[in-house]
Motif scaffolding. Structure first.
Motif, mmCIF file in Angstrom:
data_model
loop_
_atom_site.group_PDB
_atom_site.id
_atom_site.type_symbol
_atom_site.label_atom_id
_atom_site.label_comp_id
_atom_site.label_asym_id
_atom_site.label_seq_id
_atom_site.Cartn_x
_atom_site.Cartn_y
_atom_site.Cartn_z
ATOM 1 N N UNK A 1 -0.562 31.775 -19.195
ATOM 2 C CA UNK A 1 -0.254 33.159 -18.833
ATOM 3 C C UNK A 1 0.998 33.545 -19.616
ATOM 4 N N UNK A 2 0.843 34.408 -20.632
ATOM 5 C CA UNK A 2 2.021 34.812 -21.416
ATOM 6 C C UNK A 2 3.107 35.414 -20.514
ATOM 7 N N UNK B 1 5.135 38.466 -15.885
ATOM 8 C CA UNK B 1 6.117 39.397 -15.302
ATOM 9 C C UNK B 1 5.398 40.583 -14.665
ATOM 10 N N UNK B 2 4.423 41.140 -15.364
ATOM 11 C CA UNK B 2 3.673 42.278 -14.825
ATOM 12 C C UNK B 2 2.915 41.879 -13.561
ATOM 13 N N UNK C 1 -9.993 41.520 -11.491
ATOM 14 C CA UNK C 1 -8.621 41.923 -11.819
ATOM 15 C C UNK C 1 -8.660 42.994 -12.903
ATOM 16 N N UNK C 2 -9.398 42.706 -13.964
ATOM 17 C CA UNK C 2 -9.482 43.640 -15.089
ATOM 18 C C UNK C 2 -10.084 44.971 -14.660
ATOM 19 N N UNK C 3 -11.175 44.935 -13.913
ATOM 20 C CA UNK C 3 -11.839 46.197 -13.557
ATOM 21 C C UNK C 3 -11.014 47.007 -12.561
ATOM 22 N N UNK D 1 -3.096 47.174 -20.179
ATOM 23 C CA UNK D 1 -3.898 46.627 -21.278
ATOM 24 C C UNK D 1 -3.628 45.134 -21.456
ATOM 25 N N UNK D 2 -2.359 44.720 -21.341
ATOM 26 C CA UNK D 2 -2.009 43.298 -21.453
ATOM 27 C C UNK D 2 -2.735 42.467 -20.399
ATOM 28 N N UNK D 3 -2.667 42.917 -19.151
ATOM 29 C CA UNK D 3 -3.294 42.171 -18.058
ATOM 30 C C UNK D 3 -4.810 42.146 -18.222
#
Length: 153
Positions: free
Chosen positions: A42-43, A48-49, A108-110, A137-139
């Protein structure tokens, strides 16, 4: 005694009494080995987000604001956290089956893409949970890439 006093005094007494009935706090001092950050890359910017917008309700470690010690807010928060963790718990993500992990990552994405998460009521009180377009967009990209890597295995 006036009608106002007959109504307000019992209400005040009930309000004071309910302050002594506190739900347990969702606090853990350690990061479990099943935490999503321990099993997947996880970058930092994604992490953080996620911590700012998701972890209070979707992990075993909630950061409680001042009003969480007042009833009935504490009960409301405890219920939100209980329901949030039932849907997705980042701290226990490694306990999910691979199929469920893929489903949760897709969800999560949707839900972020559709603006369903984080909840608007949460963002009202937690300004740092209001994700920017770039953070969303990152997530979303990270979640889909991680889901796809599970499909490839």
């Amino acid at each position: 005694m006036s009608l106002v006093k007959k109504v307000l005094l019992p209400l005040l007494a009930v309000f004071i009494l309910i302050q002594f009935i506190q739900p347990a706090h969702n606090k853990s001092t350690q990061i479990m080995s099943t935490d999503i950050t321990k099993i997947y890359n996880v970058p930092d910017n994604v992490q953080i987000a996620l911590k700012n917008a998701c972890y209070d309700c979707h992990s075993n470690n909630t950061s409680y604001p001042w009003y969480s010690n007042m009833q009935p807010m504490a009960w409301l928060m405890a219920n939100h956290i209980k329901n949030g963790k039932a849907e997705l718990n980042f701290s226990e993500f490694g306990l999910y089956t691979t199929r469920r992990q893929k489903s949760k990552l897709k969800s999560i994405a949707s839900q972020i893409n559709d603006g369903e998460m984080p909840l608007s009521s949460y963002m009202l009180m937690h300004k740092n949970a209001n994700l920017s377009k770039d953070e969303k967009a990152l997530i979303i990209n990270w979640a889909m890439k991680t889901k796809d890597s599970l499909s490839a295995k």
